[in-house]
Design an enzyme around this catalytic site. Structure first.
Site, PDB file in Angstrom:
ATOM      1  N   GLY A  91       0.827  -1.198   0.000  1.00 62.10           N
ATOM      2  CA  GLY A  91       0.000   0.000   0.000  1.00 62.10           C
ATOM      3  C   GLY A  91       0.858   1.244   0.000  1.00 62.10           C
ATOM      4  O   GLY A  91       2.093   1.193   0.092  1.00 62.10           O
ATOM      5  N   GLY A  93       0.572   5.719   1.101  1.00 57.20           N
ATOM      6  CA  GLY A  93      -0.199   6.799   1.707  1.00 57.20           C
ATOM      7  C   GLY A  93       0.617   8.065   1.759  1.00 57.20           C
ATOM      8  O   GLY A  93       1.711   8.149   1.184  1.00 57.20           O
ATOM      9  N   GLY A  94       0.081   9.062   2.467  1.00 63.03           N
ATOM     10  CA  GLY A  94       0.739  10.350   2.513  1.00 63.03           C
ATOM     11  C   GLY A  94       2.104  10.300   3.166  1.00 63.03           C
ATOM     12  O   GLY A  94       2.981  11.102   2.856  1.00 63.03           O
ATOM     13  N   MET A  95       2.318   9.368   4.103  1.00 64.80           N
ATOM     14  CA  MET A  95       3.580   9.319   4.824  1.00 64.80           C
ATOM     15  C   MET A  95       4.591   8.384   4.184  1.00 64.80           C
ATOM     16  O   MET A  95       5.754   8.389   4.558  1.00 64.80           O
ATOM     17  CB  MET A  95       3.334   8.883   6.276  1.00 64.80           C
ATOM     18  CG  MET A  95       2.564   9.886   7.108  1.00 64.80           C
ATOM     19  SD  MET A  95       3.397  11.475   7.231  1.00 64.80           S
ATOM     20  CE  MET A  95       4.864  11.006   8.126  1.00 64.80           C
ATOM     21  N   VAL A  98       4.360   1.047   1.786  1.00 68.42           N
ATOM     22  CA  VAL A  98       4.545  -0.155   2.585  1.00 68.42           C
ATOM     23  C   VAL A  98       4.731  -1.344   1.652  1.00 68.42           C
ATOM     24  O   VAL A  98       3.957  -1.531   0.696  1.00 68.42           O
ATOM     25  CB  VAL A  98       3.342  -0.412   3.518  1.00 68.42           C
ATOM     26  CG1 VAL A  98       3.595  -1.631   4.388  1.00 68.42           C
ATOM     27  CG2 VAL A  98       3.075   0.805   4.395  1.00 68.42           C
ATOM     28  N   LYS A 113       7.863  -0.074   5.976  1.00 71.39           N
ATOM     29  CA  LYS A 113       7.319   1.222   5.572  1.00 71.39           C
ATOM     30  C   LYS A 113       8.478   2.152   5.266  1.00 71.39           C
ATOM     31  O   LYS A 113       9.323   2.426   6.125  1.00 71.39           O
ATOM     32  CB  LYS A 113       6.453   1.814   6.679  1.00 71.39           C
ATOM     33  CG  LYS A 113       6.019   3.246   6.403  1.00 71.39           C
ATOM     34  CD  LYS A 113       4.935   3.721   7.351  1.00 71.39           C
ATOM     35  CE  LYS A 113       3.605   3.136   6.975  1.00 71.39           C
ATOM     36  NZ  LYS A 113       2.470   3.727   7.708  1.00 71.39           N
ATOM     37  N   ASP A 206      -3.662   8.217  15.207  1.00 68.06           N
ATOM     38  CA  ASP A 206      -4.326   7.878  13.941  1.00 68.06           C
ATOM     39  C   ASP A 206      -5.098   6.564  14.076  1.00 68.06           C
ATOM     40  O   ASP A 206      -4.995   5.673  13.234  1.00 68.06           O
ATOM     41  CB  ASP A 206      -3.304   7.784  12.808  1.00 68.06           C
ATOM     42  CG  ASP A 206      -3.953   7.865  11.422  1.00 68.06           C
ATOM     43  OD1 ASP A 206      -5.119   8.313  11.342  1.00 68.06           O
ATOM     44  OD2 ASP A 206      -3.313   7.478  10.427  1.00 68.06           O
TER      45      ASP A 206
END
Length: 579
Positions: A91, A93-95, A98, A113, A206
């Site tokens: 996956g 995401g913004g950070m 992964v 990550k 989160d």
């Protein structure tokens, strides 16, 4: 003005635009409480709306486009990172991104990550993120995804985590409604994980269904503690400057908007209560199948988090217990002071609710037919205002009332002795003696305080009906007595330990004599003994509290009821009287 302040202004500006013009002023006064400069700036922008949109939105689009271009990094699949061989992407995401990898040294699969180079404001903020991940790596809990390693290679920062197979809680909620038992079981696991993290000074920031993985056995793991925040005694460990650095990238918000706490949405200093709010939102969604504050846009959702109250859970789940609704309402309170102040208190409430519901279900299955619908409510609520009593066992009574009570009990006992065989008769003859002892003892001063601990012995069942064996009544009594803040019960695990020290089986029944011996060894002040007997269709429940040092009766109560299906109600009444 600092970049993070512009972020706050931009968020609230768009949230105000989502509302009717007549509602904007009231919304902004609440959202900007104590921040007159921010309020003034937003009002100015609203006054020149067309110009303001070009001023805020166009640069944001340009920044977003630039960031997307910067993030087009080469795929890591097939590469070797130390002992980790990258297998596939899981996956992004913004950070960061992964990947699934194989740890060739320990022969296990891991998740890695990679933190994107521009996902943090500067080098200082990125180092801080790694430092916090290192702190989170100290967490060892069965419901927390373990962090194995944190490091950098070729100017790329990464976090190596435990790989968990299963489905996310988000997928589980969307695929089928969760029943109450599953909801409580999963919620207790999440709260337990958060409790462990908070005890180590770490908040998650989160919590959302997408960050919770459930395996085929119903065991879950909370993910992404590697991006958590380290706190110290309720305050942020890092300086405000470091926090500002993390939040200064345009469009970057730490956390997912739909599950943010109000203080998180306002960009304020956070503590453990932000996780409690997010967890409450997740719990609401588990019960109802929908988010408590979801709106058509992120800005409208943030506005709802700041100003709106969620619809009652009963609207979407008619069978939800009142206690669970209370727990959720308290968790998602907009006021930090009105919320649970610690996740451990919330966890205790969830466990007690689960224990209460399991006891009811067990008794109902055993009895095999219906029960008074009011019984469940009475079991949860019948304790009443125990705080108003004078002590853990209210022994302040008038001699006249006590005399009437003792005489009444004696008449019942004598009547039953005449009607029943020797075994039952002897039981109630003993009760006459206990009642006489109680009468004399009730005129003394109370011997228990809120610092004393009480042991529950196993019930004596003279009915011959197995439904009342196996600790069913003892568990129900414990649930009732634990509702009082003045009563401390000796835990079952400590009872088993004490039995081992006495060279007995940890599963041995705790009789009156064994209970008193344990109490003496553990320096407990009192033991509560319970008895259930049957006469024709009537059932009699007797509860007796004895002084473990002297063996004298501290308090005695007896309740009779007609029919097996009313025993639970009678137990509730007896426990209330004893309290």
């Amino acid at each position: 003005m600092k970049p993070e302040r512009w972020q706050q202004i931009e968020r609230l500006y768009h949230a105000a635009l989502e509302r009717n013009p007549a509602e904007r002023a009231a919304f902004l006064r609440e959202a900007c409480a104590g921040e007159d400069a921010v309020l003034s700036e937003i009002e100015s922008l609203l006054g020149y709306q067309e110009k303001a949109e070009r001023f805020i939105e166009a640069p944001a689009l340009e920044v977003a486009a630039k960031r997307m271009a910067d993030y087009q990094v080469e795929s890591m699949v097939g590469r070797q990172l130390g002992s980790y061989k990258i297998l596939s992407q899981l996956g992004a995401g913004g950070m960061g991104e992964v990947y699934l990898a194989q740890d060739t040294r320990l022969d296990r699969k891991v998740a890695i990550k990679f933190i994107l180079a521009r996902s943090t404001a500067d080098e200082q903020a990125q180092k801080r993120l790694i430092r916090e991940a290192q702190a989170a790596a100290r967490l060892e809990h069965p419901n927390i995804c373990a962090i194995y390693e944190v490091g950098q290679q070729d100017n790329v920062s990464f976090i190596v985590m435990q790989y968990v197979e299963g489905e996310t809680l988000a997928t589980r909620i969307q695929s089928k409604p969760l029943d109450l038992g599953d909801t409580l079981d999963l919620a207790i696991q999440i709260a337990d994980a958060l409790s462990a993290a908070h005890s180590q000074g770490i908040i998650h920031r989160d919590i959302k269904p997408q960050n919770i993985i459930i395996n085929s056995d119903g065991h879950l793991k909370v993910l992404d503690f590697g991006l958590a925040k380290v706190i110290n005694q309720g305050e942020l460990l890092d300086s405000k400057g470091e926090t500002d650095g993390l939040l200064s990238t345009p469009g970057m918000i730490m956390g997912t908007p739909a599950y943010m706490s109000p203080e998180q949405a306002r960009g304020e200093t956070l503590d453990v209560r932000t996780d409690i709010f997010s967890f409450g939102s997740v719990l609401y969604e588990m019960v109802s199948g929908r988010h408590p504050f979801a709106e058509a846009s992120a800005a409208a959702t943030l506005s709802a988090i700041l100003t709106a109250e969620p619809a009652p859970l009963a609207r979407y789940a008619s069978d939800v217990p009142d206690e669970l609704q209370r727990i959720v309402r308290k968790a998602v309170s907009k006021s930090k002071k009105a919320r649970y102040q610690g996740i451990k208190d919330l966890l205790i409430d969830l466990r007690e609710l689960k224990q209460h519901l399991e006891f009811e279900a067990k008794l109902e299955r055993s009895i095999g037919h219906g029960r008074d619908p009011a019984t469940a409510t009475e079991l949860a609520e019948s304790g009443g205002p125990a705080e108003a009593q004078t002590g853990p066992l209210d022994t302040v009574r008038t001699g006249e009332a006590l005399k009437g009570r003792t005489t009444s009990s004696t008449r019942i006992v004598i009547g039953e002795v005449k009607r029943h065989r020797l075994g039952v008769s002897l039981t109630f003859v003993a009760l006459i003696v206990a009642a006489a002892a109680a009468y004399s003892y009730f005129h003394r001063q109370p011997v228990l305080t809120d610092k004393d601990t009480i042991l529950l012995a196993d019930f004596v069942n003279t009915t011959g009906e197995p439904v009342f064996d196996g600790g069913t009544l003892k568990q129900g009594l414990a649930v009732q007595l634990q509702q009082s803040p003045f009563l401390n019960l000796f835990p079952d695990e400590r009872v088993r330990q004490a039995l081992r020290l006495m060279n007995k089986s940890p599963d041995e029944r705790v009789t009156r004599e064994v209970g008193r011996e344990i109490a003496l060894r553990q320096r407990l002040k009192a033991v509560i003994n319970g008895t259930i007997a049957k006469f024709d269709r009537n059932y009699s429940l007797t509860l007796e509290a004895i002084n473990s040092q002297t063996g004298e009766t501290i308090a005695l109560t007896q309740v009779e009821t007609e029919g097996k299906d009313q025993v639970l109600k009678a137990l509730s009444q007896a426990a209330t009287q004893l309290r």
